[in-house]
Enzyme design. Sequence first.
Site, PDB file in Angstrom:
ATOM      1  N   HIS A 202       0.817  -1.221   0.000  1.00  0.00           N
ATOM      2  CA  HIS A 202       0.000   0.000   0.000  1.00  0.00           C
ATOM      3  C   HIS A 202       0.852   1.273   0.000  1.00  0.00           C
ATOM      4  O   HIS A 202       0.330   2.355  -0.299  1.00  0.00           O
ATOM      5  CB  HIS A 202      -0.920   0.053   1.227  1.00  0.00           C
ATOM      6  N   ASP A 239      -3.102 -10.451  -2.177  1.00  0.00           N
ATOM      7  CA  ASP A 239      -3.645  -9.909  -0.934  1.00  0.00           C
ATOM      8  C   ASP A 239      -5.113  -9.546  -1.151  1.00  0.00           C
ATOM      9  O   ASP A 239      -5.525  -9.218  -2.264  1.00  0.00           O
ATOM     10  CB  ASP A 239      -2.848  -8.666  -0.537  1.00  0.00           C
ATOM     11  N   HIS A 241      -6.586  -6.943  -0.296  1.00  0.00           N
ATOM     12  CA  HIS A 241      -6.689  -5.525  -0.609  1.00  0.00           C
ATOM     13  C   HIS A 241      -5.836  -5.193  -1.830  1.00  0.00           C
ATOM     14  O   HIS A 241      -4.776  -5.787  -2.037  1.00  0.00           O
ATOM     15  CB  HIS A 241      -6.228  -4.681   0.585  1.00  0.00           C
ATOM     16  N   ASP A 326      -4.725 -12.416   3.926  1.00  0.00           N
ATOM     17  CA  ASP A 326      -5.930 -11.878   4.543  1.00  0.00           C
ATOM     18  C   ASP A 326      -7.193 -12.124   3.725  1.00  0.00           C
ATOM     19  O   ASP A 326      -8.275 -11.656   4.088  1.00  0.00           O
ATOM     20  CB  ASP A 326      -5.771 -10.386   4.835  1.00  0.00           C
TER      21      ASP A 326
END
Length: 423
Positions: A202, A239, A241, A326
Site C-alpha cells: 500500500h 492480498d 486488498h 488476509d
Amino acid sequence: MSMALIVRPFFVPGSAGISGSRNICKKNQWRKYLLKPSGSSINCSFSTEKNPLLPSIQQLADARLIYSVSAALGHNKESHPECSARVPAIVNALEMNELTPKFRGSQILELANFKTATVEDIANVHDKAYVFGLEKAMDEASDSGLIFIEGSGPTYATSTTFQDSLIAAGAGMALVDSVIAASRNSVDPPIGFALIRPPGHHAVPKGPMGFCVFGNVAIAARHAQRTHGLKRIFIIDFDVHHGNGTNDAFTEDPDIFFLSTHQDGSYPGTGKISDIGKGKGEGTTLNLPLPGGSGDIAMRTVFEEIIVPCAQRFKPDIILVSAGYDAHVLDPLANLQFTTATYYSLAKDIKRLAKEVCGGRCVFFLEGGYNLESLSSSVADSFRALLGEDSLASEFDNPAYLYDEPMRKVRDAIQRAKSIHCL
C-alpha cells in the site's frame, strides 16, 4: 516535530468495480510482447562471491527453498492488526511442522545474514523527501513511544520503524540476489520467501499507507532491474486488498507487469478493472476485483484463465509475489473465502508458472494476514507447496465456515478482464 514531514498519500475513493471502457485490444498493444524473447534465459554476471553474506554456490544448489525473517519486534502497537506477533507466529508454525533447516538440512535455507537496504535503494521507488522525513520522525516516535504517520490513517511508527523497514526491504532484496545467483547454475533454482514486516504494497511513492511503510516488492523489482540487469518483472498480488502502492509505482512502466486480485470495494477503494496503466505502461497493469464471498474455485479459475496467459504473453525474467493471507475465510479484515488449501494451490501453481516462463526465478513477500492461526497455517502449507510436498490443509480447514461462491459474478469479472486485456 510537525508531522508535515510525512507526506500523506493521495486517496482515491470509490468502489473497485468493473466500470470503464479502456481496452488494450483496440490498440493491439498486447502484440508487442510477441516480439520479445523468452525471459527464461538471462545473462547475469552477479555472483554470491561478490557478497559474502549470501549463501555459497553449493548451498544454493542444494536448497529447494530459501527464506528470510525480519519480525520487526520493535514496530508494534498492541491490539493493532499489523502487530509484532505476526512473523513469530509463522516461524513457530514452521518449527512445529518441521519446515526449517533444523529438520530439513540443506533442503531449506534460512538467509540469516543480509545487507540492510540503503536510502538509495528505497529512493528507487519512494520520494527522498518522504524517506528522510520518516527518518527524522523517529525522534518524535522515540519521545512519544508511538506516532501515526499517515495523517488520519492507520499506519503507525515506533522508534525502530525506519530501521525495521530498511531491514525488511533488504531481506527481500537479498532473496532476489540469491535466487538469481542460483539460476545461473541451475534450471530449477530455489524459491525465495521473505517473512517480513512492516508490509509494503500500500505504500505509495510519496508516503506510507494502510499499515505499509516502504514498498518491499517494488523496491525488489527495481533492484532486480538495476543490479542484475533483468528487464521484465511480473508481480502477482493476491492480498485481499488492492496493492495500490505497487500499482502507482509502475503504472507507466512497460517492463513491469502488475497483476492484482482483491476484494471488490475493499480498502483502499482503488484497483478498478479499468485501471490498466498509463502512457507507455498502458496494458501492463491488470486489476481484477473479486466479489465478496469469492473463494477457492474463483481463485483457481482466475489463475488459469487470467494469470497464466498474462505471464506467458509478457515473458518475464522473474516473478515477484505480494503474498497476502488476509483473503482467508477466517481473516477479520475482509470477506473472501480463501482457505489454507487455496494458498497451497496458489504457491504450487506460481512455482510451476515461474519454471515455465522465467527459469524458476520467483520470490514471495509477506503482505497481509491478521488471524494468526490462518496466517501461520497457510504460510506453512505454502512452504510445503514450494517444496513439492503434499498439503496438510485438511487438518486446519473447516468446510463448515464456507458457503457457495458467487461464481456468476466471478465469471463476469473474468470475462471483462479478458475482453479488456485481449486474453
